[in-house]
Design an enzyme around this catalytic site. Structure first.
Site, PDB file in Angstrom:
ATOM      1  N   ASN A 126       0.875  -1.174   0.000  1.00 10.45           N
ATOM      2  CA  ASN A 126       0.000   0.000   0.000  1.00 10.45           C
ATOM      3  C   ASN A 126       0.910   1.221   0.000  1.00 10.45           C
ATOM      4  O   ASN A 126       1.524   1.535   1.022  1.00 10.45           O
ATOM      5  CB  ASN A 126      -0.889  -0.029   1.254  1.00 10.45           C
ATOM      6  CG  ASN A 126      -1.657   1.274   1.436  1.00 10.45           C
ATOM      7  OD1 ASN A 126      -1.794   2.064   0.503  1.00 10.45           O
ATOM      8  ND2 ASN A 126      -2.164   1.482   2.651  1.00 10.45           N
ATOM      9  N   GLU A 176      -5.386  -4.830  10.635  1.00 14.25           N
ATOM     10  CA  GLU A 176      -4.324  -3.848  10.823  1.00 14.25           C
ATOM     11  C   GLU A 176      -4.548  -3.074  12.116  1.00 14.25           C
ATOM     12  O   GLU A 176      -5.351  -2.119  12.142  1.00 14.25           O
ATOM     13  CB  GLU A 176      -4.313  -2.859   9.655  1.00 14.25           C
ATOM     14  CG  GLU A 176      -4.047  -3.482   8.299  1.00 14.25           C
ATOM     15  CD  GLU A 176      -3.476  -2.464   7.332  1.00 14.25           C
ATOM     16  OE1 GLU A 176      -2.405  -2.737   6.784  1.00 14.25           O
ATOM     17  OE2 GLU A 176      -4.083  -1.397   7.147  1.00 14.25           O
ATOM     18  N   LYS A 199       0.078   4.267  -0.291  1.00 11.87           N
ATOM     19  CA  LYS A 199      -0.538   5.476   0.284  1.00 11.87           C
ATOM     20  C   LYS A 199      -0.287   6.668  -0.645  1.00 11.87           C
ATOM     21  O   LYS A 199      -0.322   6.498  -1.858  1.00 11.87           O
ATOM     22  CB  LYS A 199      -0.023   5.716   1.701  1.00 11.87           C
ATOM     23  CG  LYS A 199      -0.061   4.451   2.559  1.00 11.87           C
ATOM     24  CD  LYS A 199       0.175   4.720   4.002  1.00 11.87           C
ATOM     25  CE  LYS A 199       0.271   3.396   4.750  1.00 11.87           C
ATOM     26  NZ  LYS A 199       0.179   3.554   6.187  1.00 11.87           N
ATOM     27  N   GLY A 248       2.839   2.007  10.671  1.00 14.85           N
ATOM     28  CA  GLY A 248       3.882   3.016  10.519  1.00 14.85           C
ATOM     29  C   GLY A 248       4.653   3.326  11.791  1.00 14.85           C
ATOM     30  O   GLY A 248       5.389   4.311  11.850  1.00 14.85           O
ATOM     31  N   SER A 287       3.440  -2.382  10.194  1.00 14.49           N
ATOM     32  CA  SER A 287       4.890  -2.504  10.415  1.00 14.49           C
ATOM     33  C   SER A 287       5.436  -3.885  10.058  1.00 14.49           C
ATOM     34  O   SER A 287       6.403  -4.347  10.673  1.00 14.49           O
ATOM     35  CB  SER A 287       5.253  -2.134  11.867  1.00 14.49           C
ATOM     36  OG  SER A 287       4.957  -0.769  12.113  1.00 14.49           O
ATOM     37  N   HIS A 324      -9.456   1.339   4.838  1.00 14.85           N
ATOM     38  CA  HIS A 324      -8.183   1.530   5.550  1.00 14.85           C
ATOM     39  C   HIS A 324      -8.413   2.493   6.719  1.00 14.85           C
ATOM     40  O   HIS A 324      -9.163   3.457   6.607  1.00 14.85           O
ATOM     41  CB  HIS A 324      -7.117   2.083   4.596  1.00 14.85           C
ATOM     42  CG  HIS A 324      -5.740   2.028   5.179  1.00 14.85           C
ATOM     43  ND1 HIS A 324      -5.304   2.930   6.121  1.00 14.85           N
ATOM     44  CD2 HIS A 324      -4.718   1.163   4.981  1.00 14.85           C
ATOM     45  CE1 HIS A 324      -4.057   2.610   6.463  1.00 14.85           C
ATOM     46  NE2 HIS A 324      -3.685   1.543   5.791  1.00 14.85           N
ATOM     47  N   GLU A 347      -6.722   4.826   7.882  1.00 15.52           N
ATOM     48  CA  GLU A 347      -6.432   6.247   7.613  1.00 15.52           C
ATOM     49  C   GLU A 347      -7.632   6.918   6.963  1.00 15.52           C
ATOM     50  O   GLU A 347      -7.904   8.090   7.204  1.00 15.52           O
ATOM     51  CB  GLU A 347      -5.159   6.357   6.747  1.00 15.52           C
ATOM     52  CG  GLU A 347      -3.923   6.027   7.573  1.00 15.52           C
ATOM     53  CD  GLU A 347      -2.730   5.557   6.782  1.00 15.52           C
ATOM     54  OE1 GLU A 347      -2.726   5.654   5.537  1.00 15.52           O
ATOM     55  OE2 GLU A 347      -1.778   5.057   7.419  1.00 15.52           O
TER      56      GLU A 347
HETATM   57  C1  PEP Z   1      -0.761   0.139   6.072  1.00 14.33           C
HETATM   58  O1  PEP Z   1      -0.991   1.316   6.253  1.00 14.33           O
HETATM   59  O2  PEP Z   1      -1.545  -0.555   5.413  1.00 14.33           O
HETATM   60  C2  PEP Z   1       0.446  -0.425   6.680  1.00 14.33           C
HETATM   61  C3  PEP Z   1       0.439  -1.680   7.010  1.00 14.33           C
HETATM   62  O3  PEP Z   1       1.496   0.430   6.873  1.00 14.33           O
HETATM   63  P1  PEP Z   1       2.956   0.070   7.495  1.00 14.33           P
HETATM   64  O4  PEP Z   1       3.365  -1.236   6.909  1.00 14.33           O
HETATM   65  O5  PEP Z   1       3.829   1.213   7.068  1.00 14.33           O
HETATM   66  O6  PEP Z   1       2.776  -0.023   8.972  1.00 14.33           O
END
Ligand code: PEP
Length: 247
Positions: free
Chosen positions: A10, A163, A12, A169, A209, A93, A95
């Site tokens: 992803n 998630e 973003k 992040g 992460s 998601h 966000e």
């Molecule tokens: C995400 O936002 O889908 C995600 C998993 O981000 P990260 O791997 O950077 O934590």
């Protein structure tokens, strides 16, 4: 259970045409691991040009509108994304749930719009740190999943991504035991809605992460069927080890 691992990046709000070389290199890493289904959910502006170079990796979107067309300035319909070359889209998601105030019902409607346009869907769920600390993350995320799940949800067009918001992040991940317990709880919740056999075929990804150092351990967990990867998907150097860990 025979669920093929699914590993999706992803990007973003990252990526210009200058990064198409990374897309091509990630496509090559995908080709080296044909047992793994690999994709990149990209900014819409990159979908068409990325699709031309992504090789064995599919290209997807990060969101779609729930309506087919209309007065929705700045939004993109699922059909527009499919026409550009997307074959999957993320919906729900965290966000977007936070920044755009998307509700569970919005997420379910977006998933149905995506399916109608021929897109496959990754539906995201996950808890805040407060919920995790309160000790009822499994119940809260299971309820969120059932409220976001579209009618007709099935393994051939829908995958779930768990998630934890506090892991996205941040470099922090839950314990392996917590991931295992959550994925098991989500599959049980799915079974109650769509039946145990169909739930047994549906892929449940972990996201938050994930990187080349932790991916193998996470994806060895019984009900973890792949990963949704943010930061570690932006370059082939970081993403290829995650793909390899799934293979
Ligand atoms: C995400 O936002 O889908 C995600 C998993 O981000 P990260 O791997 O950077 O934590």
């Amino acid at each position: 259970m025979g669920r093929r691992k699914l590993v999706v990046g992803n990007w973003k709000m990252n990526g210009l045409r200058a990064q198409l070389g990374e897309v091509e290199a990630i496509g090559a890493a995908a080709a080296a691991h044909p047992s793994v289904e690999v994709g990149l959910c990209l900014p819409a502006t990159l979908i068409a040009s990325a699709q031309a170079v992504s090789g064995a990796a599919f290209v997807g979107a990060q969101d779609c509108h729930m309506k087919d067309s209309g007065a929705h300035t700045g939004c993109l319909s699922a059909a527009m994304l499919a026409e550009a070359g997307a074959s999957w889209t993320i919906v729900g998601h965290s966000e977007r749930r936070q920044d755009q105030g998307e509700s569970d019902a919005d997420v379910a409607a977006k998933a149905l719009a995506a399916k109608a346009a021929g897109l496959k869907v990754i539906l995201c769920v996950g808890e805040s740190l407060d919920v995790r600390d309160a000790g009822n993350a499994e119940a809260v995320v299971s309820a969120q999943l059932l409220a976001s799940l579209p009618d007709g949800a099935a393994a051939d067009w829908l995958a779930i991504a768990y998630e934890p918001i506090w892991a996205i992040g941040t470099g922090r991940i839950p314990t392996m035991e917590a991931v295992e317990a959550m994925h098991r709880a989500l599959r049980t919740a799915l079974g109650g809605r769509i039946g145990a056999a169909d739930a047994g075929g549906m892929r449940i990804l972990y996201g938050g992460s994930m990187n080349g150092d932790n991916a193998a351990e996470l994806m060895a967990i019984e009900d973890v069927d792949g990963g949704l990867v943010g930061g570690a998907s932006l370059t082939a150097a970081k993403f290829a080890p995650v793909i390899a860990a799934a293979g």
